[in-house]
Design an enzyme around this catalytic site. Structure first.
Site, PDB file in Angstrom:
ATOM      1  N   GLU A  36       0.623  -1.095  -0.554  1.00 17.34           N
ATOM      2  CA  GLU A  36      -0.204  -0.019   0.325  1.00 17.34           C
ATOM      3  C   GLU A  36       0.592   0.780   0.431  1.00 17.34           C
ATOM      4  OE1 GLU A  36      -2.531   0.125  -0.931  1.00 17.34           O
ATOM      5  OE2 GLU A  36      -3.917  -1.335   0.874  1.00 17.34           O
ATOM      6  N   ASP A  39       3.246   1.929  -4.612  1.00  9.94           N
ATOM      7  CA  ASP A  39       2.938   1.965  -6.182  1.00  9.94           C
ATOM      8  C   ASP A  39       3.769   3.158  -6.813  1.00  9.94           C
ATOM      9  OD1 ASP A  39       0.771   3.887  -5.426  1.00  9.94           O
ATOM     10  OD2 ASP A  39      -0.734   3.268  -7.103  1.00  9.94           O
ATOM     11  N   GLY A 126     -12.631   3.128  -1.489  1.00 10.78           N
ATOM     12  CA  GLY A 126     -11.364   2.398  -1.170  1.00 10.78           C
ATOM     13  C   GLY A 126     -11.468   1.343  -2.037  1.00 10.78           C
ATOM     14  N   ASP A 174      -4.244   0.897  -9.300  1.00 12.32           N
ATOM     15  CA  ASP A 174      -5.789   0.571  -9.522  1.00 12.32           C
ATOM     16  C   ASP A 174      -6.344   0.032 -10.688  1.00 12.32           C
ATOM     17  OD1 ASP A 174      -5.348   1.604  -6.308  1.00 12.32           O
ATOM     18  OD2 ASP A 174      -7.092   3.628  -6.813  1.00 12.32           O
TER      19      ASP A 174
HETATM   20  C1  GLA Z   1      -5.167   4.596  -4.004  1.00 15.09           C
HETATM   21  C2  GLA Z   1      -4.081   5.523  -5.273  1.00 15.09           C
HETATM   22  C3  GLA Z   1      -3.194   4.161  -5.660  1.00 15.09           C
HETATM   23  C4  GLA Z   1      -2.440   4.045  -4.897  1.00 15.09           C
HETATM   24  C5  GLA Z   1      -3.052   3.595  -3.304  1.00 15.09           C
HETATM   25  C6  GLA Z   1      -2.405   3.382  -1.869  1.00 15.09           C
HETATM   26  O1  GLA Z   1      -5.668   3.842  -3.676  1.00 15.09           O
HETATM   27  O2  GLA Z   1      -4.907   5.800  -6.157  1.00 15.09           O
HETATM   28  O3  GLA Z   1      -2.670   4.464  -7.035  1.00 15.09           O
HETATM   29  O4  GLA Z   1      -2.055   4.649  -3.927  1.00 15.09           O
HETATM   30  O5  GLA Z   1      -4.159   4.204  -2.684  1.00 15.09           O
HETATM   31  O6  GLA Z   1      -1.626   1.686  -2.257  1.00 15.09           O
END
Ligand code: GLA
Length: 389
Positions: A36, A39, A126, A174
């Site tokens: 988490e 990325d 989320g 994502d």
């Molecule tokens: C959001 C962002 C992703 C990632 C997550 C945390 O979902 O869109 O790119 O950074 O948070 O892991």
């Protein structure tokens, strides 16, 4: 649920536009097992697409006019593709406009279309409903107008739309998960090279359970962008002292510990989380291939500790949900998932124990916060796809 979503979306299209849609697309939300907030820090992540979707019913028209109809919100927006596309005061429309803007920028020719969309991905939980929307539109335009985009390009266009029209400086996880999702597989994505591998999502006696705090992540945009600045600042300092470091991938915990004073308390904590999390994903991959679920669960719980105390992107409600399952024998691991500041926890739990667990935790959560918990038992599904044409 998928069938019903498709049926309702196409019926709505027929009712409003007086004809059957030419195309139906499905674009999924995502979970993330581990990795988490790394990325955008050149780490690895382990997401998967899930059986919650945005369904798009679309037909081309012979003009340059576009009509967007958000069925669930009972809102619509019309515009001309030849106009200058800019963010407007309807957030849902911005994800779509942002993608169209990117396509126009790259010189792709498109014509007008009418679209009705509806979703089973809860917003602000989320689960990346925004990435599903962006990637669904990019995928649809690619099909409708034969743009010749690769799946990777679709994901990158979605990400760019999020940066420019939604103001979240997100990573690629994502959008990548939404487009590249594969049934019963998790993706191990190298966020540096975008190389990826599928791993069988076979958790044997265990299953993944999401507990939605029902707290919408309203501070996500500001909190997220600040975190990005902090880690960039941290990396710049680390590079000054260790010339071999190009990205966080090259950075060891020892280096970060050595620079503690120079980084300052906040930036130190952020960087320390990042290097630990990059390693945890690698360890989690090994645990998954060896079917060592105790280990995988332990790593997930360590991730939460880091997200909460070091990266500081959790919130009281999610911390409560994670704490509440710590002593449950049937739970191997639990952590906040996604950008944070609300949303869901993801839990690795013994199959068959889910209902009892949900009942107990819901009661405790209601007593503590007066909020109803929303549990989701999810399946890992395939990525954005054309359902019918
Ligand atoms: C959001 C962002 C992703 C990632 C997550 C945390 O979902 O869109 O790119 O950074 O948070 O892991």
């Amino acid at each position: 649920m998928k069938k019903k979503l498709i049926q309702h979306t196409s019926e709505h299209f027929e009712k409003i536009l007086q004809k059957t849609p030419e195309y139906i697309f499905l674009s999924p939300g995502r979970i993330n097992i581990i990795g988490e907030h790394i990325d955008y820090n050149d780490g690895f992540v382990m997401p998967a697409a899930i059986n919650k979707y945005i369904c798009f019913a679309i037909s081309k028209n012979d003009t340059s006019e576009c009509t967007l109809i958000a069925k669930d919100l009972n809102e619509a927006y019309k515009f001309d593709l030849n106009d200058d596309l800019k963010p407007i005061d309807k957030m849902w429309a911005n994800y779509i406009l942002g993608v169209l803007y990117q396509l126009k920028e790259r010189g792709f020719a498109m014509n007008g279309f009418n679209i009705v969309f509806s979703s089973t991905i809860p917003m602000g939980a989320g689960l990346s409903s925004s990435a599903a929307l962006e990637c669904g539109i990019a995928y649809a335009m690619n099909t409708l107008f034969d743009l010749g985009l690769t799946k990777e390009e679709i994901a990158l266009i979605g990400q760019k739309a999020e940066h420019t029209f939604a103001g979240v400086n997100c990573g690629i996880m994502d959008q990548f998960a939404s487009v590249f999702g594969k049934k019963n597989s998790v993706i191990k994505l190298d966020c540096n090279t975008l190389d990826y591998e599928y791993y069988k999502a076979d958790f044997k006696k265990y299953s993944l359970l999401l507990l939605d705090s029902n707290v919408k992540h309203t501070h996500l945009t500001s909190g997220y962008n600040v975190r990005r600045q902090e880690v960039e600042q941290g990396l710049a300092i680390i590079k000054q002292h260790f010339s071999e470091v190009k990205t966080f991938r090259d950075c060891s915990e020892k280096m970060v510990l050595e620079l503690r004073e120079k980084l300052g308390d906040t930036v130190f904590k952020r960087c320390h989380f990042v290097v630990k999390e990059i390693q945890r994903v690698l360890d989690a991959t090994t645990a998954l291939t060896q079917a060592d679920f105790k280990k995988l669960g332990k790593l997930m719980s360590e991730t939460h500790e880091g997200l909460s105390k070091e990266y500081e992107v959790s919130c009281d409600e999610i911390d409560f949900l994670v704490d509440a399952v710590q002593h449950e024998k049937s739970v191997l691991g639990s952590r906040m998932m996604g950008g944070g500041f609300g949303g869901c926890s993801i839990n690795l739990v013994e199959k068959g124990s889910e209902n009892e667990l949900i009942e107990r935790i819901s009661q405790q959560y209601r007593n503590a916060f007066g909020i109803e918990l929303k549990p989701y038992k999810i399946k890992i599904s395939k990525g954005t796809t054309l359902y019918k044409n």
